[in-house]
Design a protein around this motif. Structure first.
Motif, mmCIF file in Angstrom:
data_model
loop_
_atom_site.group_PDB
_atom_site.id
_atom_site.type_symbol
_atom_site.label_atom_id
_atom_site.label_comp_id
_atom_site.label_asym_id
_atom_site.label_seq_id
_atom_site.Cartn_x
_atom_site.Cartn_y
_atom_site.Cartn_z
ATOM 1 N N ILE A 1 1.349 25.729 14.287
ATOM 2 C CA ILE A 1 0.219 26.486 14.818
ATOM 3 C C ILE A 1 -0.960 26.094 13.947
ATOM 4 C CG2 ILE A 1 -0.763 28.779 15.134
ATOM 5 C CD1 ILE A 1 2.144 29.798 15.464
ATOM 6 N N ILE A 2 -2.033 25.613 14.590
ATOM 7 C CA ILE A 2 -3.212 25.185 13.833
ATOM 8 C C ILE A 2 -4.425 25.980 14.309
ATOM 9 C CG2 ILE A 2 -2.293 22.861 13.400
ATOM 10 C CD1 ILE A 2 -4.090 21.817 15.663
ATOM 11 N N THR A 3 -5.489 25.919 13.531
ATOM 12 C CA THR A 3 -6.710 26.588 13.963
ATOM 13 C C THR A 3 -7.490 25.651 14.884
ATOM 14 O OG1 THR A 3 -8.072 25.783 12.136
ATOM 15 C CG2 THR A 3 -6.849 27.855 11.762
ATOM 16 N N ILE A 4 -8.395 26.233 15.637
ATOM 17 C CA ILE A 4 -9.245 25.419 16.512
ATOM 18 C C ILE A 4 -10.037 24.417 15.677
ATOM 19 C CG2 ILE A 4 -11.240 25.493 18.074
ATOM 20 C CD1 ILE A 4 -10.089 28.158 19.146
ATOM 21 N N THR A 5 -10.506 24.850 14.512
ATOM 22 C CA THR A 5 -11.254 23.945 13.633
ATOM 23 C C THR A 5 -10.381 22.782 13.169
ATOM 24 O OG1 THR A 5 -12.642 25.780 12.911
ATOM 25 C CG2 THR A 5 -12.628 23.831 11.510
ATOM 26 N N GLU A 6 -9.132 23.060 12.803
ATOM 27 C CA GLU A 6 -8.215 21.980 12.400
ATOM 28 C C GLU A 6 -7.968 21.015 13.556
ATOM 29 O OE1 GLU A 6 -5.437 24.241 9.067
ATOM 30 O OE2 GLU A 6 -5.022 24.567 11.189
ATOM 31 N N PHE A 7 -7.796 21.560 14.751
ATOM 32 C CA PHE A 7 -7.605 20.744 15.951
ATOM 33 C C PHE A 7 -8.763 19.765 16.116
ATOM 34 C CE2 PHE A 7 -8.869 20.486 20.483
ATOM 35 C CZ PHE A 7 -7.773 19.854 21.024
ATOM 36 N N LEU A 8 -9.982 20.283 16.045
ATOM 37 C CA LEU A 8 -11.165 19.429 16.201
ATOM 38 C C LEU A 8 -11.289 18.430 15.055
ATOM 39 C CD1 LEU A 8 -13.697 22.150 17.407
ATOM 40 C CD2 LEU A 8 -12.527 20.434 18.816
ATOM 41 N N ASP A 9 -10.988 18.855 13.829
ATOM 42 C CA ASP A 9 -11.094 17.970 12.653
ATOM 43 C C ASP A 9 -10.100 16.816 12.701
ATOM 44 O OD1 ASP A 9 -13.256 19.141 11.411
ATOM 45 O OD2 ASP A 9 -12.060 20.283 9.969
ATOM 46 N N ILE A 10 -8.873 17.091 13.135
ATOM 47 C CA ILE A 10 -7.866 16.023 13.212
ATOM 48 C C ILE A 10 -8.366 14.917 14.137
ATOM 49 C CG2 ILE A 10 -5.561 15.434 14.074
ATOM 50 C CD1 ILE A 10 -4.697 18.305 13.122
ATOM 51 N N ILE A 11 -8.843 15.315 15.297
ATOM 52 C CA ILE A 11 -9.331 14.326 16.266
ATOM 53 C C ILE A 11 -10.580 13.633 15.737
ATOM 54 C CG2 ILE A 11 -10.309 14.023 18.575
ATOM 55 C CD1 ILE A 11 -8.429 16.357 19.437
ATOM 56 N N ARG A 12 -11.525 14.418 15.232
ATOM 57 C CA ARG A 12 -12.792 13.857 14.739
ATOM 58 C C ARG A 12 -12.537 12.793 13.673
ATOM 59 N NH1 ARG A 12 -15.669 14.297 10.416
ATOM 60 N NH2 ARG A 12 -14.484 16.019 9.548
ATOM 61 N N LYS A 13 -11.669 13.087 12.730
ATOM 62 C CA LYS A 13 -11.390 12.129 11.655
ATOM 63 C C LYS A 13 -10.683 10.882 12.193
ATOM 64 C CE LYS A 13 -11.317 15.607 8.032
ATOM 65 N NZ LYS A 13 -10.497 16.454 7.171
ATOM 66 N N GLU A 14 -9.782 11.073 13.149
ATOM 67 C CA GLU A 14 -9.033 9.934 13.679
ATOM 68 C C GLU A 14 -9.931 8.977 14.451
ATOM 69 O OE1 GLU A 14 -5.688 7.725 13.623
ATOM 70 O OE2 GLU A 14 -5.972 9.632 12.595
ATOM 71 N N ILE A 15 -10.960 9.502 15.117
ATOM 72 C CA ILE A 15 -11.861 8.614 15.864
ATOM 73 C C ILE A 15 -13.118 8.297 15.059
ATOM 74 C CG2 ILE A 15 -10.990 9.385 18.099
ATOM 75 C CD1 ILE A 15 -13.607 10.996 18.431
ATOM 76 N N ASN A 16 -13.152 8.778 13.826
ATOM 77 C CA ASN A 16 -14.263 8.507 12.912
ATOM 78 C C ASN A 16 -15.606 8.996 13.476
ATOM 79 O OD1 ASN A 16 -15.197 7.638 10.433
ATOM 80 N ND2 ASN A 16 -15.675 5.586 11.172
#
Length: 169
Positions: free
Chosen positions: A87-102
Motif C-alpha cells: 500500500i503506497i501513498t498517492i505521492t509515492e505513486f506519482l514519485d515512482i513514475i516521475r523518477k522512472e521517466i525522469n
C-alpha cells in the motif's frame, strides 16, 4: 449478485475482484497519468496531511490470482479481492513514475488556495473523491488460494513507466 445467485443454484463460479489493474501497455488510466506526469500536469496539493493510500494490482499478479482461482476448489466460495501486497501513498505513486521517466517534480498548489477552494462544496467533493484511501483486504486470496504477488508495486510501476517511455519516444 447474479453470479452469487448462479453459485447458489449449483454453478461452480469464482468471484475475483481486482482493484486498479496496471502494467505495460495498459490503455486506460495509467498511460494518461504517466503522460500528465511527464508534462507536469498533475499538481500536488500543498497540504501536509496529504498521505492518502492507494493499492493497485500489477497485471502479472492478477494473472497469478486468476490461475489459482481456476484450479483451487477454495475459489468456489466467497469473493476474492486481488491487489499487490504493498500500500503506497498517492505521492509515492506519482514519485515512482516521475523518477522512472525522469520528469520534473510536480507543481505544488498552495495549501491556502486549496482551503479557499473548499468553500465551494463541488470542489471539496471532487478533491475528496480523488484524495481518498483506496486499499483492499487480500487476506482471503492469500490464505485460501495461496495468492502471493511476486511483483512489487514499485517494480510494476517502474516497468510500466519504462514501457510508456519506449512507446512514446
Amino acid at each position: 449478485k447474479i453470479v452469487i445467485e448462479f453459485r447458489n443454484n449449483g454453478l461452480p463460479v469464482s468471484i475475483i475482484r481486482p482493484c486498479m489493474v496496471y502494467g505495460e501497455g495498459e490503455p486506460h488510466a495509467l498511460g494518461g497519468i504517466i503522460e500528465k506526469i511527464s508534462k507536469r500536469l498533475i499538481p500536488l496539493p500543498g497540504i501536509k496531511d496529504i498521505n492518502q493510500k492507494v493499492q493497485l494490482v500489477y497485471i502479472d499478479n492478477l494473472i497469478q490470482a486468476l490461475d489459482l482461482a481456476m484450479y483451487r476448489k477454495e475459489a468456489l466460495s466467497g469473493t476474492f479481492m486481488i491487489a499487490d501486497k504493498e500500500i503506497i501513498t498517492i505521492t509515492e505513486f506519482l514519485d515512482i513514475i516521475r523518477k522512472e521517466i525522469n520528469a520534473l517534480p510536480p507543481f505544488i498548489i498552495p495549501g491556502w488556495l486549496i482551503k479557499t477552494a473548499f468553500c465551494a462544496p463541488v470542489l471539496k467533493k471532487k478533491f475528496n473523491s480523488i484524495f481518498k484511501d483506496r486499499t483492499y483486504d487480500i487476506s482471503r486470496a492469500v490464505n485460501l488460494l495461496g495468492y502471493d504477488p511476486k511483483v512489487s508495486t514499485e517494480e510494476g510501476l517502474k516497468r510500466s513507466a519504462r514501457a510508456w517511455l519506449k512507446s512514446n519516444f
